[in-house]
Design a protein around this motif. Structure first.
Motif, PDB file in Angstrom:
ATOM      1  N   LYS A  13      -2.846 -14.049 -63.342  1.00 44.08           N
ATOM      2  CA  LYS A  13      -2.393 -12.717 -63.760  1.00 44.08           C
ATOM      3  C   LYS A  13      -2.228 -11.782 -62.566  1.00 44.08           C
ATOM      4  O   LYS A  13      -2.501 -10.585 -62.635  1.00 44.08           O
ATOM      5  N   ILE A  14      -1.766 -12.342 -61.453  1.00 40.21           N
ATOM      6  CA  ILE A  14      -1.464 -11.570 -60.253  1.00 40.21           C
ATOM      7  C   ILE A  14       0.042 -11.357 -60.213  1.00 40.21           C
ATOM      8  O   ILE A  14       0.810 -12.317 -60.285  1.00 40.21           O
ATOM      9  N   LYS A  15       0.454 -10.102 -60.114  1.00 47.28           N
ATOM     10  CA  LYS A  15       1.881  -9.774 -60.082  1.00 47.28           C
ATOM     11  C   LYS A  15       2.345  -9.573 -58.644  1.00 47.28           C
ATOM     12  O   LYS A  15       1.798  -8.750 -57.924  1.00 47.28           O
ATOM     13  N   CYS A  16       3.334 -10.338 -58.262  1.00 46.24           N
ATOM     14  CA  CYS A  16       3.984 -10.179 -56.966  1.00 46.24           C
ATOM     15  C   CYS A  16       5.222  -9.322 -57.174  1.00 46.24           C
ATOM     16  O   CYS A  16       5.927  -9.484 -58.167  1.00 46.24           O
ATOM     17  N   GLU A  60       0.075 -24.415 -51.666  1.00 43.87           N
ATOM     18  CA  GLU A  60      -0.862 -23.648 -50.837  1.00 43.87           C
ATOM     19  C   GLU A  60      -0.641 -22.151 -51.005  1.00 43.87           C
ATOM     20  O   GLU A  60      -1.607 -21.375 -50.998  1.00 43.87           O
ATOM     21  N   ALA A  61       0.611 -21.736 -51.168  1.00 46.22           N
ATOM     22  CA  ALA A  61       0.915 -20.313 -51.336  1.00 46.22           C
ATOM     23  C   ALA A  61       0.239 -19.758 -52.581  1.00 46.22           C
ATOM     24  O   ALA A  61      -0.312 -18.655 -52.556  1.00 46.22           O
ATOM     25  N   VAL A  62       0.263 -20.516 -53.663  1.00 44.21           N
ATOM     26  CA  VAL A  62      -0.385 -20.081 -54.902  1.00 44.21           C
ATOM     27  C   VAL A  62      -1.877 -19.858 -54.645  1.00 44.21           C
ATOM     28  O   VAL A  62      -2.442 -18.824 -55.032  1.00 44.21           O
ATOM     29  N   GLU A  63      -2.515 -20.790 -53.959  1.00 46.91           N
ATOM     30  CA  GLU A  63      -3.938 -20.666 -53.647  1.00 46.91           C
ATOM     31  C   GLU A  63      -4.212 -19.491 -52.716  1.00 46.91           C
ATOM     32  O   GLU A  63      -5.187 -18.756 -52.894  1.00 46.91           O
ATOM     33  N   LEU A  64      -3.347 -19.308 -51.707  1.00 46.09           N
ATOM     34  CA  LEU A  64      -3.540 -18.209 -50.762  1.00 46.09           C
ATOM     35  C   LEU A  64      -3.374 -16.851 -51.442  1.00 46.09           C
ATOM     36  O   LEU A  64      -4.098 -15.907 -51.121  1.00 46.09           O
ATOM     37  N   ILE A  65      -2.440 -16.765 -52.360  1.00 48.12           N
ATOM     38  CA  ILE A  65      -2.259 -15.498 -53.077  1.00 48.12           C
ATOM     39  C   ILE A  65      -3.520 -15.151 -53.852  1.00 48.12           C
ATOM     40  O   ILE A  65      -3.951 -13.992 -53.871  1.00 48.12           O
ATOM     41  N   GLU A  66      -4.130 -16.155 -54.463  1.00 46.72           N
ATOM     42  CA  GLU A  66      -5.396 -15.891 -55.159  1.00 46.72           C
ATOM     43  C   GLU A  66      -6.452 -15.413 -54.163  1.00 46.72           C
ATOM     44  O   GLU A  66      -7.200 -14.466 -54.441  1.00 46.72           O
ATOM     45  N   LEU A  67      -6.536 -16.046 -52.998  1.00 50.81           N
ATOM     46  CA  LEU A  67      -7.506 -15.634 -51.974  1.00 50.81           C
ATOM     47  C   LEU A  67      -7.242 -14.204 -51.487  1.00 50.81           C
ATOM     48  O   LEU A  67      -8.180 -13.444 -51.253  1.00 50.81           O
ATOM     49  N   ARG A  95       9.317 -19.230 -58.265  1.00 47.54           N
ATOM     50  CA  ARG A  95       8.410 -20.210 -58.887  1.00 47.54           C
ATOM     51  C   ARG A  95       6.949 -19.864 -58.575  1.00 47.54           C
ATOM     52  O   ARG A  95       6.078 -19.945 -59.446  1.00 47.54           O
ATOM     53  N   ILE A  96       6.694 -19.479 -57.341  1.00 47.94           N
ATOM     54  CA  ILE A  96       5.336 -19.084 -56.951  1.00 47.94           C
ATOM     55  C   ILE A  96       4.900 -17.858 -57.741  1.00 47.94           C
ATOM     56  O   ILE A  96       3.777 -17.810 -58.246  1.00 47.94           O
ATOM     57  N   PHE A  97       5.765 -16.877 -57.865  1.00 47.87           N
ATOM     58  CA  PHE A  97       5.446 -15.665 -58.638  1.00 47.87           C
ATOM     59  C   PHE A  97       5.058 -16.037 -60.066  1.00 47.87           C
ATOM     60  O   PHE A  97       4.078 -15.525 -60.606  1.00 47.87           O
ATOM     61  N   ASP A  98       5.840 -16.930 -60.677  1.00 52.66           N
ATOM     62  CA  ASP A  98       5.550 -17.358 -62.048  1.00 52.66           C
ATOM     63  C   ASP A  98       4.192 -18.065 -62.130  1.00 52.66           C
ATOM     64  O   ASP A  98       3.421 -17.830 -63.061  1.00 52.66           O
ATOM     65  N   GLU A  99       3.913 -18.905 -61.156  1.00 53.15           N
ATOM     66  CA  GLU A  99       2.666 -19.677 -61.154  1.00 53.15           C
ATOM     67  C   GLU A  99       1.445 -18.766 -60.984  1.00 53.15           C
ATOM     68  O   GLU A  99       0.450 -18.928 -61.692  1.00 53.15           O
ATOM     69  N   VAL A 100       1.503 -17.825 -60.055  1.00 50.35           N
ATOM     70  CA  VAL A 100       0.334 -16.956 -59.859  1.00 50.35           C
ATOM     71  C   VAL A 100       0.146 -16.003 -61.037  1.00 50.35           C
ATOM     72  O   VAL A 100      -0.979 -15.634 -61.358  1.00 50.35           O
ATOM     73  N   TRP A 101       1.230 -15.636 -61.694  1.00 49.55           N
ATOM     74  CA  TRP A 101       1.084 -14.808 -62.893  1.00 49.55           C
ATOM     75  C   TRP A 101       0.443 -15.626 -64.019  1.00 49.55           C
ATOM     76  O   TRP A 101      -0.485 -15.173 -64.676  1.00 49.55           O
ATOM     77  N   LYS A 102       0.954 -16.846 -64.205  1.00 49.64           N
ATOM     78  CA  LYS A 102       0.441 -17.710 -65.269  1.00 49.64           C
ATOM     79  C   LYS A 102      -1.040 -18.042 -65.052  1.00 49.64           C
ATOM     80  O   LYS A 102      -1.839 -17.975 -65.986  1.00 49.64           O
ATOM     81  N   ASN A 103      -1.409 -18.393 -63.832  1.00 47.47           N
ATOM     82  CA  ASN A 103      -2.769 -18.859 -63.554  1.00 47.47           C
ATOM     83  C   ASN A 103      -3.781 -17.751 -63.292  1.00 47.47           C
ATOM     84  O   ASN A 103      -4.955 -17.906 -63.625  1.00 47.47           O
ATOM     85  N   LYS A 134      -8.555 -11.909 -54.144  1.00 51.45           N
ATOM     86  CA  LYS A 134     -10.024 -11.919 -54.144  1.00 51.45           C
ATOM     87  C   LYS A 134     -10.595 -11.180 -52.936  1.00 51.45           C
ATOM     88  O   LYS A 134     -11.693 -10.633 -53.009  1.00 51.45           O
ATOM     89  N   ALA A 135      -9.872 -11.173 -51.829  1.00 49.53           N
ATOM     90  CA  ALA A 135     -10.325 -10.488 -50.616  1.00 49.53           C
ATOM     91  C   ALA A 135     -10.134  -8.979 -50.714  1.00 49.53           C
ATOM     92  O   ALA A 135     -10.540  -8.245 -49.818  1.00 49.53           O
ATOM     93  N   GLY A 136      -9.505  -8.530 -51.786  1.00 49.78           N
ATOM     94  CA  GLY A 136      -9.336  -7.092 -51.987  1.00 49.78           C
ATOM     95  C   GLY A 136      -8.078  -6.503 -51.390  1.00 49.78           C
ATOM     96  O   GLY A 136      -7.953  -5.283 -51.268  1.00 49.78           O
ATOM     97  N   PHE A 137      -7.134  -7.341 -51.041  1.00 50.22           N
ATOM     98  CA  PHE A 137      -5.863  -6.849 -50.505  1.00 50.22           C
ATOM     99  C   PHE A 137      -4.834  -6.762 -51.629  1.00 50.22           C
ATOM    100  O   PHE A 137      -4.982  -7.397 -52.670  1.00 50.22           O
ATOM    101  N   HIS A 138      -3.798  -6.001 -51.387  1.00 50.79           N
ATOM    102  CA  HIS A 138      -2.709  -5.832 -52.353  1.00 50.79           C
ATOM    103  C   HIS A 138      -1.693  -6.958 -52.137  1.00 50.79           C
ATOM    104  O   HIS A 138      -1.006  -6.996 -51.117  1.00 50.79           O
ATOM    105  N   VAL A 139      -1.623  -7.862 -53.082  1.00 51.81           N
ATOM    106  CA  VAL A 139      -0.645  -8.955 -53.002  1.00 51.81           C
ATOM    107  C   VAL A 139       0.740  -8.358 -53.196  1.00 51.81           C
ATOM    108  O   VAL A 139       1.022  -7.722 -54.201  1.00 51.81           O
ATOM    109  N   ARG A 140       1.607  -8.555 -52.210  1.00 51.66           N
ATOM    110  CA  ARG A 140       2.988  -8.087 -52.334  1.00 51.66           C
ATOM    111  C   ARG A 140       3.908  -9.211 -52.786  1.00 51.66           C
ATOM    112  O   ARG A 140       4.755  -9.028 -53.633  1.00 51.66           O
ATOM    113  N   GLY A 141       3.751 -10.387 -52.174  1.00 52.29           N
ATOM    114  CA  GLY A 141       4.616 -11.490 -52.573  1.00 52.29           C
ATOM    115  C   GLY A 141       4.703 -12.557 -51.511  1.00 52.29           C
ATOM    116  O   GLY A 141       3.722 -12.893 -50.868  1.00 52.29           O
ATOM    117  N   VAL A 142       5.921 -13.060 -51.333  1.00 51.89           N
ATOM    118  CA  VAL A 142       6.168 -14.214 -50.478  1.00 51.89           C
ATOM    119  C   VAL A 142       7.169 -13.830 -49.401  1.00 51.89           C
ATOM    120  O   VAL A 142       8.093 -13.052 -49.630  1.00 51.89           O
TER     121      VAL A 142
END
Length: 168
Positions: free
Chosen positions: A126-129, A75-82, A116-124, A85-93
């Motif tokens: 390209k969002i850097k935490c 769910e965290a991976v999906e929320l980071i994408e959201l 692991r989440i950081f790696d997944e969101v980067w891979k899927n 997309k909402a225009g906020f600055h993703v910082r991390g977990v």
């Protein structure tokens, strides 16, 4: 200052924006929608950093809030994408091991999960935490005796968080 209260009323969210706070923690899509709604009602651009709170399974804590707050790793991976997309600055977990945790392994689990989440969101996506918020839960001196005292606890904690520091 980080607004990390897991329950955020519209008044709280508006106060967050009114006071110029810049960091917030979310653990569900409704939090993101509420933030986006409050942000869009303003006529100025807000640079808000967002952490996604995850659940972990801690041991040796007085109170474990992970059954009540946080989201799963997937769910965290999906929320980071959201969040992005909402225009906020993703910082991390962000994670919270619970209160009075003398077991440093709880923090190791949280750090490993965050990375692991950081790696997944980067891979899927390209969002850097860039940050992990370990949320607290540190033991008082009496409870810390289970880990050999506060000095020993924080020495072990330094080792536990080192993989995140090493990655930058």
């Amino acid at each position: 200052m980080i607004l990390s209260n897991p329950v955020k009323s519209p008044v709280t969210i508006n106060t967050f924006f009114d006071q110029g706070m810049k960091l917030v923690v979310v653990d569900n899509p409704f939090d993101i929608e509420s933030l986006q709604k409050a942000k869009s009602s303003r006529n100025r651009q807000e640079d808000i950093g967002v952490f996604v709170r995850i659940r972990i399974s801690p041991t040796d804590v007085q109170i474990d809030l992970n059954n009540k707050f946080g989201c799963s790793e997937a769910e965290a991976v999906e929320l980071i994408e959201l969040v992005a997309k909402a225009g906020f600055h993703v910082r991390g977990v962000q994670f919270h091991v619970g209160t009075q945790s003398w077991n440093v392994n709880n923090y190791e689990i949280g750090i490993e999960t965050a990375l692991r989440i950081f790696d997944e969101v980067w891979k899927n996506y390209k969002i850097k935490c860039d940050s992990v918020n370990i949320g607290g839960g540190f033991p008082d001196p009496w409870i810390a005796q289970e880990a050999g005292g506060l000095e020993q606890f924080f020495s072990q904690l330094r080792t536990a968080i080192y993989p995140a520091i090493e990655r930058g």
